[in-house]
Design a protein around this motif. Structure first.
Motif, short mmCIF file in Angstrom:
data_model
loop_
_atom_site.label_atom_id
_atom_site.label_comp_id
_atom_site.label_asym_id
_atom_site.label_seq_id
_atom_site.Cartn_x
_atom_site.Cartn_y
_atom_site.Cartn_z
N PRO A 50 8.98 9.48 3.63
CA PRO A 50 9.49 10.70 3.00
C PRO A 50 8.44 11.44 2.19
O PRO A 50 8.60 12.63 1.92
CB PRO A 50 10.62 10.19 2.09
CG PRO A 50 10.82 8.75 2.37
CD PRO A 50 9.76 8.28 3.29
N ALA A 51 7.33 10.76 1.80
CA ALA A 51 6.28 11.45 1.06
C ALA A 51 5.69 12.59 1.88
O ALA A 51 5.23 13.60 1.32
CB ALA A 51 5.18 10.47 0.65
N ALA A 52 5.70 12.45 3.21
CA ALA A 52 5.20 13.53 4.06
C ALA A 52 6.09 14.76 3.95
O ALA A 52 5.62 15.90 4.02
CB ALA A 52 5.10 13.06 5.51
N VAL A 53 7.40 14.53 3.76
CA VAL A 53 8.33 15.65 3.58
C VAL A 53 8.04 16.34 2.24
O VAL A 53 7.95 17.57 2.16
CB VAL A 53 9.79 15.15 3.62
CG1 VAL A 53 10.76 16.32 3.45
CG2 VAL A 53 10.07 14.39 4.92
N HIS A 61 0.82 -1.22 0.00
CA HIS A 61 0.00 0.00 0.00
C HIS A 61 0.85 1.27 0.00
O HIS A 61 0.32 2.36 -0.23
CB HIS A 61 -0.91 0.03 1.23
CG HIS A 61 -2.04 -0.96 1.18
ND1 HIS A 61 -3.20 -0.71 0.48
CD2 HIS A 61 -2.18 -2.19 1.71
CE1 HIS A 61 -4.03 -1.75 0.61
NE2 HIS A 61 -3.43 -2.66 1.34
N THR A 62 2.15 1.13 0.34
CA THR A 62 2.99 2.32 0.53
C THR A 62 3.00 3.26 -0.68
O THR A 62 2.78 4.47 -0.51
CB THR A 62 4.42 1.89 0.94
OG1 THR A 62 4.34 1.29 2.25
CG2 THR A 62 5.36 3.08 0.99
N PRO A 63 3.24 2.76 -1.90
CA PRO A 63 3.26 3.71 -3.02
C PRO A 63 1.91 4.39 -3.26
O PRO A 63 1.86 5.59 -3.58
CB PRO A 63 3.63 2.84 -4.23
CG PRO A 63 4.18 1.58 -3.66
CD PRO A 63 3.57 1.40 -2.32
N SER A 64 0.82 3.65 -3.05
CA SER A 64 -0.52 4.23 -3.22
C SER A 64 -0.75 5.32 -2.17
O SER A 64 -1.31 6.38 -2.47
CB SER A 64 -1.58 3.14 -3.09
OG SER A 64 -1.38 2.12 -4.05
N ALA A 65 -0.32 5.07 -0.95
CA ALA A 65 -0.48 6.05 0.12
C ALA A 65 0.42 7.26 -0.11
O ALA A 65 0.00 8.41 0.09
CB ALA A 65 -0.17 5.41 1.47
N ASP A 66 1.66 7.02 -0.53
CA ASP A 66 2.58 8.13 -0.81
C ASP A 66 1.98 9.07 -1.87
O ASP A 66 2.07 10.30 -1.76
CB ASP A 66 3.93 7.59 -1.30
CG ASP A 66 4.79 7.04 -0.16
OD1 ASP A 66 4.46 7.29 1.01
OD2 ASP A 66 5.80 6.38 -0.46
N ALA A 67 1.38 8.47 -2.91
CA ALA A 67 0.79 9.28 -3.98
C ALA A 67 -0.34 10.15 -3.44
O ALA A 67 -0.45 11.34 -3.76
CB ALA A 67 0.28 8.38 -5.10
N GLU A 68 -1.16 9.58 -2.57
CA GLU A 68 -2.28 10.35 -2.00
C GLU A 68 -1.77 11.46 -1.10
O GLU A 68 -2.29 12.58 -1.11
CB GLU A 68 -3.21 9.42 -1.21
CG GLU A 68 -3.93 8.43 -2.10
CD GLU A 68 -4.87 7.51 -1.34
OE1 GLU A 68 -4.98 7.65 -0.10
OE2 GLU A 68 -5.49 6.64 -1.98
#
Lengths: 342, 342
Positions: free
Chosen positions: B61-64, B31-38
């Motif tokens: 790091p997507a939060a950054v 789920h990580t890439p899907s969540a990062d995209a969102e």
């Protein structure tokens, strides 16, 4: 924060000769929603072959929506409601497939599932306000079909507290081929073995048998957004009144606004339709009348609406930039086509 | 104008025990890439179940990247490079499917087609500058595999004019399981009946047999963008060096920048790798060291990079807002999770 959502799909109903003006060349009509999505997203084409123009050279309303976006700066989301041709715009999937001709027995079997998925998406989007538009050639015909299935257009009251009166059916053509539309819808009722009004309070049934995938997605998305406390402006004419009817027939009574152009308002009686659906009505004049460029075609009654144009114009008016929309639109068309000449 | 492109995909290579820290629970890794995209698109989750955190509570790091976006305001595009779980972020399709474990015979059969489609997309995007990031758990292992297939890592010179030296292999774990990675890659060469260096100047072959779909999409997209005169910053560490190697092996010699974090730079010798690939190197310190919150995990060597973090940080530095990235990141995590506590 405000997000503009473009619901982009197709129905083979658009292939019936004389139904739609969305695309100069009939072979290009199926590309129109894909191109509209790219225009709004990028202000350029990426995978679509051409900027949609009517046979007389009237540019797509998506160019207007893009022009407003360049001035106002809203975020966007494109939902795939059954695109038939590739788009370079990023899209969210809700399980919708292209709709078939409504004269077939079960033209939009993906409608109920897409409605449910769009409703969940509408609930989950974090925005304060959504402006929802559509791009689906042939969509005014299916919108009229849906409203008749729900019991509008004088055949049955759509709500217990009153009569919807005449449903406002606009057209992308200056001469609305309303008789052709009615004949197509009569055939659709026959093919689906359904009577007008038989789908009252069963909106998924109406959109599956008389409608198109974009209407299913708009209605589901709006229902979900309203349920989660998000404000919604439906940006468009005929199709957005049909979407509002679907939402009301789904039992969602929250405040709802329909924002459209003066060109749609000139065509039909929107006030009574909005009142019957308990919607606020916003009508914006983009000021295209009297121009000596292709935008004058709008004032002559072409295109009129689409791709959320009325909703985008309401945002332009709110931000005080309405006066620069016309020049901005020509700039978009010229940037993409190299010229905006007819 | 600058656009941030997130290339989001999956490889079953990530399911090998001990390979990746992307996700506290192994069942959630996909789920990580899907969540990062969102997260990057909305600053919220829409369809993904949780914010990806490492087993110790280090936020993705997507939060950054999202925090930088909220300060700098760049546009985004998510490319589906083989997502395995639903995302509510809009995505562009290039025909990529989830990659299989590279120890299988033909783990990424969609790589050559996705490369071609991504290259066309990269050519067509209208932006002046792209910052390209990736999110694919297990991606440092496949990146190392690709570089060995191209002939880097001391086995063969990747370019005629010199030796690539050691390829910089980072890890999302503080203790890089480099021996495990090498064993997996040895098995992959055996399964594909390919020798290290055998894919020199045949980058599509390298990424198909030793790589993952995200690397194919990044490399194709970057090649196309450079060919059409768009500036490109590769935002990331190990995987972006592999992408740069693929681009160079495709014969694209245009200037190219790799922007990463001090945490990756602390791990490996980036200067010689960048020089060997004729890339400019930008290293940005987000200033997470010495904090008494979960971001301190980055300074302890966890996560380090990903989801374009290094590229986003370079944009924050350019716009003078680097100092508020840490607080902005915690704000994003708290908004989505309700708290940022471990």
């Amino acid at each position: 924060m405000t997000r503009f959502v473009l619901v982009a799909g197709t129905t083979e109903t658009a292939r019936i000769e004389g139904i739609s003006a969305a695309g100069a060349d009939p072979d290009l009509v199926a590309h129109t929603p894909s191109a509209d999505a790219e225009l709004i997203e990028y202000g350029h084409l990426v995978r679509a072959p051409t900027v949609p123009v009517s046979p007389t050279g009237c540019p797509t309303p998506a160019a207007v929506t893009r022009a407003v976006r360049e001035q106002v700066g809203f975020e966007t989301l494109v939902v795939d409601a059954g695109l038939a041709e590739p788009t370079g715009a990023p899209t969210v999937e809700v399980g919708a497939k292209p709709g078939r001709d409504i004269r077939e027995a079960d033209p939009v079997p993906t409608a109920p599932g897409a409605w449910v998925a769009a409703r969940e998406l509408g609930r989950a989007l974090p925005d304060d306000e959504l402006v929802v538009g559509e791009t689906i050639p042939g969509g005014t015909t299916t919108a009229l079909g849906v409203c008749r299935a729900l019991g509008g257009e004088g055949s049955q009251p759509p709500r217990e507290d009153g009569d919807a009166g005449e449903f406002p059916v606009s057209s992308s053509l200056p001469e609305n081929p309303i008789d052709l539309k009615r004949r197509v819808i009569d055939d659709a009722f026959e093919a689906s073995d359904l009577d007008p009004g038989a789908a009252a309070y069963r909106p998924k049934l109406a959109v599956r048998f008389l409608g198109d995938p974009a209407l299913a997605v708009v209605a589901g998305l709006v229902a979900g957004a309203l349920e989660s406390g998000t404000d919604v402006i439906l940006g468009g004419g005929t199709q957005m009144f049909a979407a509002a009817a679907l939402v009301r027939h789904a039992g969602v009574a929250d405040p709802l606004t329909v924002a459209t152009t003066t060109y749609v308002a000139a065509d039909t009686d929107l006030d009574s339709a909005a009142a019957a659906l308990d919607c606020e009505l916003v009508v914006t004049d983009p000021g295209f009348a009297g121009r000596d460029d292709p935008l004058a075609r709008y004032a002559a009654g072409e295109a009129k609406e689409g791709a959320g144009m009325g909703g985008a114009l309401s945002l332009a008016e709110r931000s005080g930039s309405l006066g620069s929309v016309a020049d901005g639109t020509l700039e978009v068309v010229e940037r993409v086509n190299g010229s905006y000449g007819p």
